[in-house]
Design a protein around this motif. Structure first.
Motif, short mmCIF file in Angstrom:
data_model
loop_
_atom_site.label_atom_id
_atom_site.label_comp_id
_atom_site.label_asym_id
_atom_site.label_seq_id
_atom_site.Cartn_x
_atom_site.Cartn_y
_atom_site.Cartn_z
N GLY A 43 0.83 -1.21 0.00
CA GLY A 43 0.00 0.00 0.00
C GLY A 43 0.86 1.25 0.00
O GLY A 43 1.64 1.49 -0.91
N GLU A 44 0.73 2.03 1.07
CA GLU A 44 1.48 3.29 1.17
C GLU A 44 2.79 3.14 1.92
O GLU A 44 3.59 4.08 1.93
N GLN A 45 3.01 2.00 2.55
CA GLN A 45 4.23 1.79 3.32
C GLN A 45 4.98 0.56 2.80
O GLN A 45 4.38 -0.38 2.30
N LEU A 46 6.30 0.60 2.95
CA LEU A 46 7.11 -0.56 2.59
C LEU A 46 6.74 -1.77 3.43
O LEU A 46 6.41 -1.64 4.61
N SER A 47 6.85 -2.94 2.82
CA SER A 47 6.55 -4.18 3.53
C SER A 47 7.64 -5.20 3.23
O SER A 47 8.59 -4.94 2.48
N LEU A 48 7.48 -6.38 3.79
CA LEU A 48 8.43 -7.46 3.55
C LEU A 48 8.48 -7.83 2.06
O LEU A 48 9.54 -8.21 1.56
N VAL A 49 7.36 -7.69 1.37
CA VAL A 49 7.32 -8.01 -0.05
C VAL A 49 8.22 -7.04 -0.83
O VAL A 49 8.96 -7.45 -1.73
N ASP A 50 8.17 -5.77 -0.49
CA ASP A 50 9.02 -4.78 -1.15
C ASP A 50 10.49 -5.09 -0.95
O ASP A 50 11.30 -4.97 -1.88
N LEU A 51 10.85 -5.49 0.26
CA LEU A 51 12.25 -5.83 0.53
C LEU A 51 12.67 -7.05 -0.27
O LEU A 51 13.80 -7.13 -0.75
N ALA A 52 11.75 -8.01 -0.42
CA ALA A 52 12.07 -9.21 -1.20
C ALA A 52 12.36 -8.85 -2.66
O ALA A 52 13.32 -9.35 -3.26
N PHE A 53 11.54 -7.98 -3.24
CA PHE A 53 11.71 -7.59 -4.64
C PHE A 53 12.72 -6.45 -4.83
O PHE A 53 12.96 -6.02 -5.96
N GLY A 54 13.32 -5.98 -3.75
CA GLY A 54 14.19 -4.81 -3.82
C GLY A 54 15.35 -4.93 -4.77
O GLY A 54 15.79 -3.92 -5.34
#
Length: 205
Positions: A146-157
């Motif tokens: 959503g509007e905040q980073l999550s574990l998924v974002d870190l995985a795809f970073g």
């Protein structure tokens, strides 16, 4: 809750996943740079099986594999959560992380192989990217959570920095902006978050 150490390498996207997670949690830690061409006794002591980074050492106990480390961080320090509290949304997040694992494996073959194996890897990579684009980033979502980073974002970073470098070096484009506009927007948003922007390896190096 015990001293936290992180053994990593400056060019490892898996190391940076953990750095981002620790920074987002606001956790102090000691960073130990590892030379993977001349592996230290410390790394061999804490990761004798795979002999790879990253390794998180908490209270003298080691943990390996970046996503396992991030799950441990999330469960051990519950403030500044990296996963949603809703059980269904958490399950969806884990589902998306599985796609990152598939993408990483396929994308590596695109750049490291040739011929029929490369063509198959390219087809698989594009199919995975399409699914991630449509399922992970529907509508106007800024990040996977959503509007905040999550574990998924870190995985795809890694796709926001390392993939670009691989594309530049090889001259082969995988993540085209016109084919994947949502992922392209996500990359720009991701790299502008201070904790990410301030913790990336030197691109030229």
């Amino acid at each position: 809750m015990g001293q936290v150490k992180l053994i990593g390498a400056w060019d490892s996207p898996f190391t940076y996943r953990v750095i981002w997670g620790l920074k987002m949690k606001g956790l102090p830690f000691e960073y130990i740079e590892e030379d993977l061409h001349n592996k230290s006794p410390l790394l061999l002591q804490y990761n004798p099986v795979y002999k790879k980074v990253p390794v998180l050492v908490h209270g003298g106990k080691p943990l390996c594999e970046s996503m396992i480390i991030l799950e441990y961080i999330e469960e051990t320090w519950v403030h500044n959560p990296l996963l949603p509290t809703d059980s269904h949304e958490r399950a969806i997040a884990h589902f998306m992380i599985k796609f990152e694992e598939k993408l990483g494996s396929a994308a590596w073959k695109v750049f490291a192989t040739g011929g029929e194996e490369q063509r198959k890897a390219l087809k698989e990579s594009l199919e995975i990217l399409k699914t991630v684009e449509e399922m992970g980033l529907p509508g106007e979502k800024k990040f996977f959570g959503g509007e905040q980073l999550s574990l998924v974002d870190l995985a795809f970073g890694w796709t926001a920095h390392w993939l670009e470098v691989m594309e530049e070096v090889s001259g082969f484009r995988l993540l085209e902006a016109d084919k994947f506009p949502r992922l392209h927007s996500w990359i720009q948003n991701f790299k502008q978050v201070p904790v990410i922007k301030e913790n990336l390896p030197n691109r030229d190096r």
